[in-house]
Motif scaffolding. Structure first.
Motif, PDB file in Angstrom:
ATOM      1  N   ARG A 192     -15.663  91.459 -13.094  1.00  0.00           N
ATOM      2  CA  ARG A 192     -15.388  90.821 -11.817  1.00  0.00           C
ATOM      3  C   ARG A 192     -15.108  91.883 -10.767  1.00  0.00           C
ATOM      4  NH1 ARG A 192     -11.031  88.722  -8.981  1.00  0.00           N
ATOM      5  NH2 ARG A 192      -9.561  89.599 -10.472  1.00  0.00           N
ATOM      6  N   ASP A 193     -15.627  91.651  -9.564  1.00  0.00           N
ATOM      7  CA  ASP A 193     -15.342  92.561  -8.465  1.00  0.00           C
ATOM      8  C   ASP A 193     -13.847  92.557  -8.181  1.00  0.00           C
ATOM      9  OD1 ASP A 193     -18.019  93.156  -8.192  1.00  0.00           O
ATOM     10  OD2 ASP A 193     -18.391  91.559  -6.741  1.00  0.00           O
ATOM     11  N   LEU A 196      -8.125  94.548  -3.337  1.00  0.00           N
ATOM     12  CA  LEU A 196      -6.837  95.232  -3.328  1.00  0.00           C
ATOM     13  C   LEU A 196      -5.771  94.481  -4.114  1.00  0.00           C
ATOM     14  CD1 LEU A 196      -5.135  97.585  -2.335  1.00  0.00           C
ATOM     15  CD2 LEU A 196      -4.712  96.324  -0.211  1.00  0.00           C
ATOM     16  N   ILE A 197      -5.785  93.151  -4.087  1.00  0.00           N
ATOM     17  CA  ILE A 197      -4.767  92.389  -4.807  1.00  0.00           C
ATOM     18  C   ILE A 197      -4.859  92.631  -6.311  1.00  0.00           C
ATOM     19  CG2 ILE A 197      -6.129  90.274  -5.053  1.00  0.00           C
ATOM     20  CD1 ILE A 197      -3.548  88.712  -4.483  1.00  0.00           C
ATOM     21  N   ASP A 198      -6.077  92.900  -6.827  1.00  0.00           N
ATOM     22  CA  ASP A 198      -6.236  93.205  -8.255  1.00  0.00           C
ATOM     23  C   ASP A 198      -5.710  94.608  -8.565  1.00  0.00           C
ATOM     24  OD1 ASP A 198      -7.718  90.753  -8.981  1.00  0.00           O
ATOM     25  OD2 ASP A 198      -9.244  91.577  -7.653  1.00  0.00           O
ATOM     26  N   ARG A 210      -3.919 107.357  -0.919  1.00  0.00           N
ATOM     27  CA  ARG A 210      -4.446 106.910   0.362  1.00  0.00           C
ATOM     28  C   ARG A 210      -5.612 105.946   0.127  1.00  0.00           C
ATOM     29  NH1 ARG A 210      -4.343 109.832   4.955  1.00  0.00           N
ATOM     30  NH2 ARG A 210      -4.118 111.778   3.744  1.00  0.00           N
ATOM     31  N   LEU A 211      -5.662 104.903   0.951  1.00  0.00           N
ATOM     32  CA  LEU A 211      -6.797 103.975   0.971  1.00  0.00           C
ATOM     33  C   LEU A 211      -7.262 103.883   2.423  1.00  0.00           C
ATOM     34  CD1 LEU A 211      -8.685 101.905  -0.354  1.00  0.00           C
ATOM     35  CD2 LEU A 211      -6.929 100.168   0.055  1.00  0.00           C
ATOM     36  N   GLN A 212      -8.510 104.264   2.652  1.00  0.00           N
ATOM     37  CA  GLN A 212      -9.030 104.289   4.019  1.00  0.00           C
ATOM     38  C   GLN A 212     -10.243 103.378   4.124  1.00  0.00           C
ATOM     39  OE1 GLN A 212      -9.162 108.125   5.707  1.00  0.00           O
ATOM     40  NE2 GLN A 212     -10.182 107.520   7.599  1.00  0.00           N
ATOM     41  N   ARG A 213     -10.224 102.556   5.163  1.00  0.00           N
ATOM     42  CA  ARG A 213     -11.327 101.641   5.435  1.00  0.00           C
ATOM     43  C   ARG A 213     -11.457 101.477   6.947  1.00  0.00           C
ATOM     44  NH1 ARG A 213     -12.898 102.320   1.170  1.00  0.00           N
ATOM     45  NH2 ARG A 213     -13.700 100.917  -0.422  1.00  0.00           N
ATOM     46  N   GLY A 214     -12.708 101.556   7.441  1.00  0.00           N
ATOM     47  CA  GLY A 214     -12.967 101.287   8.845  1.00  0.00           C
ATOM     48  C   GLY A 214     -12.188 102.169   9.802  1.00  0.00           C
ATOM     49  N   HIS A 239      -9.305  96.566   4.360  1.00  0.00           N
ATOM     50  CA  HIS A 239      -8.706  97.073   3.124  1.00  0.00           C
ATOM     51  C   HIS A 239      -8.534  95.952   2.098  1.00  0.00           C
ATOM     52  CE1 HIS A 239      -7.653  99.914   6.266  1.00  0.00           C
ATOM     53  NE2 HIS A 239      -7.314 100.821   5.362  1.00  0.00           N
ATOM     54  N   VAL A 240      -8.163  94.778   2.591  1.00  0.00           N
ATOM     55  CA  VAL A 240      -7.839  93.647   1.711  1.00  0.00           C
ATOM     56  C   VAL A 240      -9.098  92.974   1.161  1.00  0.00           C
ATOM     57  CG1 VAL A 240      -6.835  91.330   1.710  1.00  0.00           C
ATOM     58  CG2 VAL A 240      -5.599  93.220   2.760  1.00  0.00           C
ATOM     59  N   GLU A 241     -10.148  92.883   1.967  1.00  0.00           N
ATOM     60  CA  GLU A 241     -11.326  92.114   1.580  1.00  0.00           C
ATOM     61  C   GLU A 241     -12.401  92.947   0.898  1.00  0.00           C
ATOM     62  OE1 GLU A 241     -12.627  90.176   5.127  1.00  0.00           O
ATOM     63  OE2 GLU A 241     -11.198  88.515   4.887  1.00  0.00           O
ATOM     64  N   SER A 242     -12.360  94.280   1.015  1.00  0.00           N
ATOM     65  CA  SER A 242     -13.415  95.120   0.451  1.00  0.00           C
ATOM     66  C   SER A 242     -13.348  95.147  -1.074  1.00  0.00           C
ATOM     67  CB  SER A 242     -13.289  96.556   0.986  1.00  0.00           C
ATOM     68  OG  SER A 242     -13.476  96.598   2.384  1.00  0.00           O
ATOM     69  N   ILE A 243     -14.514  95.310  -1.697  1.00  0.00           N
ATOM     70  CA  ILE A 243     -14.589  95.571  -3.133  1.00  0.00           C
ATOM     71  C   ILE A 243     -14.252  97.045  -3.348  1.00  0.00           C
ATOM     72  CG2 ILE A 243     -16.020  95.498  -5.191  1.00  0.00           C
ATOM     73  CD1 ILE A 243     -15.384  92.773  -3.908  1.00  0.00           C
ATOM     74  N   LEU A 244     -13.247  97.299  -4.165  1.00  0.00           N
ATOM     75  CA  LEU A 244     -12.721  98.651  -4.321  1.00  0.00           C
ATOM     76  C   LEU A 244     -12.953  99.181  -5.733  1.00  0.00           C
ATOM     77  CD1 LEU A 244      -9.296  98.146  -2.482  1.00  0.00           C
ATOM     78  CD2 LEU A 244     -11.410  99.074  -1.523  1.00  0.00           C
ATOM     79  N   GLN A 245     -13.204 100.471  -5.813  1.00  0.00           N
ATOM     80  CA  GLN A 245     -13.312 101.188  -7.076  1.00  0.00           C
ATOM     81  C   GLN A 245     -12.130 102.152  -7.195  1.00  0.00           C
ATOM     82  OE1 GLN A 245     -15.714 100.167  -9.041  1.00  0.00           O
ATOM     83  NE2 GLN A 245     -16.700  98.920  -7.434  1.00  0.00           N
ATOM     84  N   ALA A 246     -11.942 102.700  -8.381  1.00  0.00           N
ATOM     85  CA  ALA A 246     -10.818 103.622  -8.592  1.00  0.00           C
ATOM     86  C   ALA A 246     -10.915 104.833  -7.674  1.00  0.00           C
ATOM     87  CB  ALA A 246     -10.777 104.050 -10.058  1.00  0.00           C
TER      88      ALA A 246
END
Length: 377
Positions: A192-193, A196-198, A210-214, A239-246
């Motif tokens: 599953r994709d 951030l909540i996961d 650090r988490l950087q988006r947009g 940050h909240v809606e993007s699919i994130l990898q490690a």
């Protein structure tokens, strides 16, 4: 099949104490209660008093797990509750509550005070059940049915004889081995994709990163349960809606951390970011596993954000008592999608819960005698 148990959403000291109490309780009940990983467990214990507890409950509930709440509160929205402080005896009582038939001991033993049933080899011949064949069950009924069918149904012409083709293969003998078709190869479960909540679930991240988006950066200090970033929440939408990898989470050294956090100012509670993650997760629908027709209520007044002025009206309506989505929509005049998002956010942070009708309390028996009658006046 016996349930299996796992632990999550708690600090190391609580986890070690629970493992010790669980092992002792399992020994008392015959050692039949395995403690496995959270992924393999059917029942998961969650520390509902920790910051991650409500979010873990929301995630596990949506995944179909049975959740056991570890809490000092007298009640919990979880399926079962284990009170604090706990010990081996209270854990054993919990196991007996979850599966009373399996907690009575090993197979073949009866609960205390119950006489076990005799084994088949210990029974007398007349006590053994005799198989009843269909032929001997009701001969009179079958005979009368056969006669009635013969009298009522005209005789059918004999069926024409059809020769079997000469090339037909011979029938297999009764003793020939039958080869079963090969079992299909197991397919890997789809991944599953993860948003951030996961990643903010217990055990996923640790330390400073650090988490950087947009073009917007947010600094996460998972161990200290805080983050540094914009003062408002909507700039963190990506940050909240993007699919994130490690690899999207990059470690930050101490010098860079001190320099950037000084410019960003006061750190903010990570639970605020979790609240915003859950607010966006449902997209106008309740999270999986929650009934849209059920009643929900607030346990305490939540911290409302100025960016979402309608939330004050929803919270006011929910504080009046348990209500369904439609009832809340009618009471506060806010679209049902926004009401569902607000409930999701407060379920994840422990401010809201599904409402269950309380069970009626048993009537106390009046004591007899003179003093009992005097007290009853």
């Amino acid at each position: 099949m016996l349930p299996t148990f796992g632990l999550t959403g708690m600090d190391a000291a609580t986890e070690n104490a629970l493992k010790s109490a669980f092992a002792e309780a399992s020994m008392r009940l015959g050692g039949r209660w395995p403690l496995v990983s959270e992924q393999d467990a059917t029942h998961v214990l969650v520390d509902m008093d920790s910051m991650y507890g409500p979010m873990s409950w929301l995630r596990l509930h949506g995944a179909g797990k049975v959740v056991i709440g570890l809490t000092t509160a007298p009640r919990s929205q979880t399926d079962f509750r284990l009170g604090k402080p706990f010990n081996a005896e209270s854990v054993a009582e919990l196991l007996q509550q979850i599966a009373p038939s399996a907690a009575t001991g090993s197979p073949g033993t009866a609960p205390h005070g119950v006489t076990p049933a005799p084994a088949p080899e210990d029974q007398l011949p007349e006590e053994l059940a005799k198989p009843v064949s269909e032929e001997a069950a009701a001969p009179d009924q079958r005979a009368s049915a056969a006669v009635s069918a013969t009298l009522d149904t005209p005789a059918a012409p004999p069926a024409p004889q059809v020769e079997a083709p000469s090339a037909a293969p011979p029938a297999p003998s009764a003793t020939a081995p039958v080869t079963a078709p090969p079992a299909p190869a197991p397919q890997p479960a789809p991944t599953r994709d993860r948003t951030l909540i996961d990643w903010l679930a217990p055990g996923q991240l640790s330390g400073r990163m650090r988490l950087q988006r947009g073009g917007t950066s947010v600094l996460l200090d998972v161990d200290q349960h805080q983050y540094f970033g914009p003062a408002t929440l909507k700039p963190l939408q990506s940050h909240v809606e993007s699919i994130l990898q490690a690899g999207d989470f990059t470690a930050v050294d101490a010098a860079t951390w001190n320099s950037e956090t000084t410019m960003l100012g006061q750190g903010q509670a990570l639970s605020r970011l979790l609240w915003f993650c859950a607010l966006q997760a449902g997209k106008g629908q309740l999270m999986p596993g929650f009934d849209a027709t059920a009643q929900y209520r607030l346990l305490k007044w939540p911290q409302t954000e100025r960016e979402f002025p309608k939330h004050f009206r929803i919270a006011t309506a929910m504080m009046k008592g348990p209500a369904t989505l439609d009832e809340l929509t009618a009471a506060c005049g806010v679209p049902v999608a926004e009401v569902a998002d607000f409930i999701n956010a407060n379920l994840a942070t422990g401010y809201a819960e599904p409402y269950r009708e309380p069970e009626p309390e048993p009537e106390q028996q009046k004591s007899g005698g003179l003093f009992g009658r005097l007290r009853g006046r």
